[in-house]
Enzyme design. Structure first.
Site, short mmCIF file in Angstrom:
data_model
loop_
_atom_site.label_atom_id
_atom_site.label_comp_id
_atom_site.label_asym_id
_atom_site.label_seq_id
_atom_site.Cartn_x
_atom_site.Cartn_y
_atom_site.Cartn_z
N HIS A 1 -2.60 5.53 6.30
CA HIS A 1 -1.20 5.99 6.48
C HIS A 1 -1.29 7.41 6.10
O HIS A 1 -1.89 7.85 5.16
CB HIS A 1 -0.32 5.29 5.58
CG HIS A 1 -0.30 3.79 5.57
ND1 HIS A 1 0.36 2.86 6.65
CD2 HIS A 1 -0.24 2.76 4.74
CE1 HIS A 1 0.16 1.67 6.68
NE2 HIS A 1 -0.34 1.62 5.68
N CYS B 1 0.90 -1.22 -0.20
CA CYS B 1 0.00 0.00 -0.10
C CYS B 1 0.73 1.42 -0.05
O CYS B 1 0.55 2.04 -0.78
CB CYS B 1 -0.99 0.12 1.14
SG CYS B 1 -0.14 -0.39 2.68
P1 NAD Z 1 -5.52 -10.74 5.88
O1 NAD Z 1 -4.92 -11.22 7.37
O2 NAD Z 1 -6.41 -9.74 6.29
O3 NAD Z 1 -6.05 -11.93 5.00
C1 NAD Z 1 -5.20 -13.02 4.91
C2 NAD Z 1 -6.15 -14.22 4.65
O4 NAD Z 1 -5.60 -15.36 4.11
C3 NAD Z 1 -6.93 -14.73 5.87
O5 NAD Z 1 -8.32 -14.75 5.59
C4 NAD Z 1 -6.48 -15.67 6.46
O6 NAD Z 1 -7.18 -16.73 7.15
C5 NAD Z 1 -5.98 -16.54 5.15
N1 NAD Z 1 -5.01 -17.51 5.03
C6 NAD Z 1 -4.03 -17.71 5.98
N2 NAD Z 1 -3.12 -18.78 5.48
C7 NAD Z 1 -3.59 -19.14 4.40
C8 NAD Z 1 -3.19 -20.19 3.31
N3 NAD Z 1 -2.01 -20.94 3.82
N4 NAD Z 1 -3.87 -20.32 2.19
C9 NAD Z 1 -5.04 -19.45 2.13
N5 NAD Z 1 -5.33 -18.67 3.05
C10 NAD Z 1 -4.77 -18.30 3.99
O7 NAD Z 1 -4.08 -10.08 5.25
P2 NAD Z 1 -4.20 -8.96 4.29
O8 NAD Z 1 -4.00 -7.70 5.23
O9 NAD Z 1 -5.14 -9.02 3.45
O10 NAD Z 1 -2.70 -8.93 3.49
C11 NAD Z 1 -2.75 -10.19 2.54
C12 NAD Z 1 -1.37 -9.71 1.72
O11 NAD Z 1 -1.57 -8.33 1.19
C13 NAD Z 1 -0.08 -9.45 2.39
O12 NAD Z 1 1.03 -9.81 1.96
C14 NAD Z 1 -0.09 -7.93 2.98
O13 NAD Z 1 1.21 -7.49 3.37
C15 NAD Z 1 -0.53 -7.34 1.43
N6 NAD Z 1 -1.08 -5.97 1.84
C16 NAD Z 1 -2.06 -5.86 2.98
C17 NAD Z 1 -2.42 -4.64 3.02
C18 NAD Z 1 -3.34 -4.26 4.34
O14 NAD Z 1 -3.13 -2.91 4.74
N7 NAD Z 1 -3.87 -4.92 4.82
C19 NAD Z 1 -2.15 -3.45 2.33
C20 NAD Z 1 -1.49 -3.92 0.97
C21 NAD Z 1 -0.81 -5.29 0.81
#
Ligand code: NAD
Length: 356
Positions: A220, A140
């Site tokens: 942010h 992000c």
């Molecule tokens: P999150 O924890 O909200 O969602 C991840 C999901 O994946 C959850 O539902 C979890 O139960 C599931 N999960 C866990 N292990 C798994 C597996 N082995 N197989 C399939 N599903 C599984 O995380 P998020 O915030 O959505 O982040 C996901 C990615 O996006 C990360 O790389 C993060 O750095 C990136 N990201 C997050 C944000 C943010 O602010 N949340 C912003 C930009 C990028």
């Protein structure tokens, strides 16, 4: 019709799934989850076929009354593209799964850059991802920085970027995150890892970043100082940034003076989940001194990468060029606030001024 699978249906995954489903040239063939929680129930209600990410857990889904369409391998085998939105580090573990079915994969910014052939920001380097087997949509913060750097670099040349990132402690649902009542230099080491991440999009860019974490969940906020290669005026920069479809230059006097009101605005305007896909950049903050540019912007961490994931899908499938993909994504989702946004009529602007 591009068939897309989403592995990891959390903060990013559920938003990407809805954005994909909204596209005329894409469909969600299924989502994979590890547990039958509330998000799994919502996914089923939205009509997304549910696959179990961990096969042994299939009985838990049955017990929760959730019908599953199969295990994640079957989804990977069936689709044109997988979007991996699992927690940081798990995407790298899943890489071999996608490769074993020759299914192109889009990873997220929590993964190391080495997970994919290229890092991706649609405005900055779309063409590098065309036809790639794997792409990483940058984080992000990196997305927010790249969207500003790209037009500045093209228009004026960039000598040096210095950015201080005031980072939200966690997303609204991350009740295990902090700080609760503190202000943390985070990471304490300077420069922070964000600069090198921006360099995955702009190799050779001179950039130093510093990070802090604060007890907030909304957005942010970035404080930027960019030394350009030519003298500029604030008015010229403002016009340039205003022309960028994924940058919302917040007009003066409208009362959007912080992340809280921006989020309120998004909810009032009926944005899904109160999402702000655009960089929200305060017009008043744009200041110049010779070749030095200063500004503040807010980044909605949960949603700015969502349109980027949609564009990455078109890039890897080579179904549209950058301009066409960005236009289509923006139009379909409604990305592109400009001027006085809808949802704030003249009366409300007057009222917000009167409150000050
Ligand atoms: P999150 O924890 O909200 O969602 C991840 C999901 O994946 C959850 O539902 C979890 O139960 C599931 N999960 C866990 N292990 C798994 C597996 N082995 N197989 C399939 N599903 C599984 O995380 P998020 O915030 O959505 O982040 C996901 C990615 O996006 C990360 O790389 C993060 O750095 C990136 N990201 C997050 C944000 C943010 O602010 N949340 C912003 C930009 C990028």
């Amino acid at each position: 019709m591009i068939r897309v699978g989403v592995n990891g249906y959390g903060t990013i995954g559920k938003r990407v799934a809805d954005a994909v489903e909204a596209q005329p040239d894409m469909t969600v063939a299924g989502v994979a989850k590890t547990q039958p929680n509330f998000e799994a129930h919502t996914a089923v209600e939205l009509g997304y076929p549910m696959y179990t990410a961990i096969p042994e857990r299939a009985p838990l889904f049955a017990e929760a009354g959730i019908e599953t369409a199969g295990v994640v391998d079957e989804l990977v085998a069936d689709v044109d593209v997988m979007v991996d939105a699992t927690p940081s580090g798990i995407g790298a573990d899943n890489k071999s799964l996608y490769a074993s079915y020759h299914t192109p994969a889009i990873f997220q910014g929590g993964e190391d850059a080495g997970v994919a052939e290229t890092s991706f920001n649609a405005r900055s380097n779309y063409d590098k991802a065309r036809g790639a087997d794997s792409v990483r949509v940058v984080s992000c913060n990196t997305t927010g920085l790249s969207r500003v750097v790209a037009p500045l670099e093209e228009e004026y040349g960039v000598e040096k970027v210095r950015a201080t990132l005031v980072r939200r402690g966690g997303d609204p649902s991350q009740n295990t995150r902090g700080p609760i009542n503190d202000i943390l230099p985070n990471p304490i080491e300077i420069p922070s890892h964000h600069g090198p991440d921006v360099q995955t999009i702009f190799p050779g860019l001179s950039i130093d970043t510093m990070g802090l974490k604060v007890p907030a969940t909304l957005m942010h906020v970035h404080a930027l100082n960019v030394t350009l290669e030519t003298d500029v005026t604030a008015a010229h920069v403002r016009q340039l940034l205003d022309e960028q479809s994924r940058i919302y230059v917040i007009p003066e006097g409208i009362g959007l003076d912080g992340a809280g009101k921006l989020k309120d605005f998004a909810l009032d305007a009926g944005r899904p989940r109160g999402d702000l896909w655009e960089n929200c950049l305060w017009g008043e903050s744009i200041a110049t001194e010779g070749r030095d540019l200063y500004l503040f912007q807010a980044i909605h961490q949960e949603s700015d990468v969502v349109p980027e994931n949609v564009d990455a899908i078109r890039a890897v499938t080579e179904t549209a060029g950058a301009t066409e993909s960005i236009r289509r994504t923006n139009e379909t989702l409604g990305v592109g606030l400009s001027g006085d946004p809808s949802g704030f009529g003249a009366d409300q602007v007057e009222a917000s001024r009167a409150d000050d």
